[in-house]
Design a protein around this motif. Structure first.
Motif, PDB file in Angstrom:
ATOM      1  N   ILE A 168       0.809  -1.336  -0.097  1.00  0.00           N
ATOM      2  CA  ILE A 168       0.066   0.047   0.121  1.00  0.00           C
ATOM      3  C   ILE A 168       0.819   1.113   0.046  1.00  0.00           C
ATOM      4  CG2 ILE A 168      -1.378   1.320   1.547  1.00  0.00           C
ATOM      5  CD1 ILE A 168      -3.111  -1.473   1.991  1.00  0.00           C
TER       6      ILE A 168
ATOM      7  N   THR B 124       2.255   1.674  -3.488  1.00  0.00           N
ATOM      8  CA  THR B 124       1.224   2.277  -4.146  1.00  0.00           C
ATOM      9  C   THR B 124       1.150   3.703  -3.971  1.00  0.00           C
ATOM     10  OG1 THR B 124       0.268   0.085  -4.222  1.00  0.00           O
ATOM     11  CG2 THR B 124      -1.214   1.783  -5.007  1.00  0.00           C
ATOM     12  N   ALA B 125       0.942   4.181  -2.948  1.00  0.00           N
ATOM     13  CA  ALA B 125       0.688   5.626  -2.727  1.00  0.00           C
ATOM     14  C   ALA B 125       1.590   6.413  -3.181  1.00  0.00           C
ATOM     15  CB  ALA B 125       0.603   5.790  -1.353  1.00  0.00           C
TER      16      ALA B 125
ATOM     17  N   LEU C  44      -4.748   3.667  -5.438  1.00  0.00           N
ATOM     18  CA  LEU C  44      -5.091   3.088  -4.389  1.00  0.00           C
ATOM     19  C   LEU C  44      -6.412   2.767  -3.901  1.00  0.00           C
ATOM     20  CD1 LEU C  44      -3.200   6.194  -2.293  1.00  0.00           C
ATOM     21  CD2 LEU C  44      -2.914   3.879  -2.145  1.00  0.00           C
TER      22      LEU C  44
ATOM     23  N   ALA D 100      -6.895  -0.713  -2.319  1.00  0.00           N
ATOM     24  CA  ALA D 100      -7.704  -0.978  -0.980  1.00  0.00           C
ATOM     25  C   ALA D 100      -8.671  -2.045  -1.013  1.00  0.00           C
ATOM     26  CB  ALA D 100      -8.211   0.429  -0.644  1.00  0.00           C
TER      27      ALA D 100
ATOM     28  N   CYS E  53      -7.154  -5.392  -1.164  1.00  0.00           N
ATOM     29  CA  CYS E  53      -6.501  -5.962   0.186  1.00  0.00           C
ATOM     30  C   CYS E  53      -7.640  -6.519   0.925  1.00  0.00           C
ATOM     31  CB  CYS E  53      -5.708  -4.741   0.706  1.00  0.00           C
ATOM     32  SG  CYS E  53      -4.774  -5.003   2.273  1.00  0.00           S
TER      33      CYS E  53
ATOM     34  N   TYR F  10      -6.393  -0.861   6.694  1.00  0.00           N
ATOM     35  CA  TYR F  10      -5.505  -0.686   5.780  1.00  0.00           C
ATOM     36  C   TYR F  10      -6.221   0.238   4.762  1.00  0.00           C
ATOM     37  CZ  TYR F  10      -2.782  -5.007   6.406  1.00  0.00           C
ATOM     38  OH  TYR F  10      -2.186  -6.007   7.032  1.00  0.00           O
TER      39      TYR F  10
ATOM     40  N   ALA G 180      -4.239   3.714   3.608  1.00  0.00           N
ATOM     41  CA  ALA G 180      -4.096   4.172   2.075  1.00  0.00           C
ATOM     42  C   ALA G 180      -4.721   5.674   1.894  1.00  0.00           C
ATOM     43  CB  ALA G 180      -4.842   3.222   1.160  1.00  0.00           C
TER      44      ALA G 180
ATOM     45  N   TRP H 215      -2.868   9.019   1.019  1.00  0.00           N
ATOM     46  CA  TRP H 215      -3.435   9.966  -0.103  1.00  0.00           C
ATOM     47  C   TRP H 215      -3.698  11.215   0.286  1.00  0.00           C
ATOM     48  CZ3 TRP H 215      -7.802   7.722  -3.489  1.00  0.00           C
ATOM     49  CH2 TRP H 215      -8.005   8.620  -4.893  1.00  0.00           C
TER      50      TRP H 215
ATOM     51  N   TYR I 140      -3.500  -6.140  -8.607  1.00  0.00           N
ATOM     52  CA  TYR I 140      -3.572  -6.163  -7.076  1.00  0.00           C
ATOM     53  C   TYR I 140      -4.240  -7.166  -6.576  1.00  0.00           C
ATOM     54  CZ  TYR I 140      -1.704  -1.278  -7.078  1.00  0.00           C
ATOM     55  OH  TYR I 140      -0.724  -0.311  -7.187  1.00  0.00           O
TER      56      TYR I 140
END
Length: 169
Positions: free
Chosen positions: A21, A24-25, A45, A49, A52, A64, A68, A72, A152
């Protein structure tokens, strides 16, 4: 005298999911790091999310999603509702997958599409853009972001399979 062995499965699982995560961010929020074909932005994201949360329980999905969303929000100082949005998405997706849907790629695509459409529609309405901007930016961004859902789903599925957390009875 025997030493008791500790189970490091849970910390490894948490570190791998949180690390993905965070990565990814970084990809999403760093300007110029990720390509923008035809001006369409990738909102990575949201599918991250969703995917996940599909492999976690409700509390972990919410946590999670919070991680995320906070990452962000830290990068985007204009709109600060991402943490709340991704918390709700994480908890809702986890609850739906655990109780009503099967955990499949098709379900991940559907749930990601719904989450992305809800986010982009809300952002479009609150920004006050025209219908042309909806067609030129929002719909291509939805399609571009949705392309990353299978990736993902596979990554979080591999994390879940490799470091399966054993629940206490």
């Amino acid at each position: 005298m025997s030493k008791s062995r500790r189970d490091y499965t849970r910390p490894k699982h948490i570190a791998a999911a949180a690390g993905l995560i965070i990565l990814t961010a970084l990809l999403q929020t760093t300007d110029g790091l990720f390509p923008r074909p035809f001006g369409a932005a990738a909102f990575l994201l949201i599918p991250a999310a969703v995917c996940c949360a599909m492999f976690e329980n409700e509390l972990a999905g919410l946590t999670y999603g919070l991680l995320a969303g906070l990452l962000w929000d830290c990068a985007n100082l204009r709109l600060n509702f991402h943490a709340i949005f991704l918390c709700i998405i994480g908890c809702a997706v986890s609850a739906v997958v655990r109780r009503k849907m099967r955990n499949t790629l098709a379900a991940a695509m559907l749930l990601s599409a719904l989450a992305l459409f809800g986010y982009l529609l809300a952002a479009w309405v609150f920004a006050g853009h025209t219908a042309a901007a909806f067609v030129r930016f929002t719909l291509p961004s939805l399609a571009y972001s949705l392309l990353f859902t299978p990736l993902y789903y596979a990554l979080f599925g591999a994390i879940s399979k490799r470091w399966r957390i054993r629940m206490a009875a």
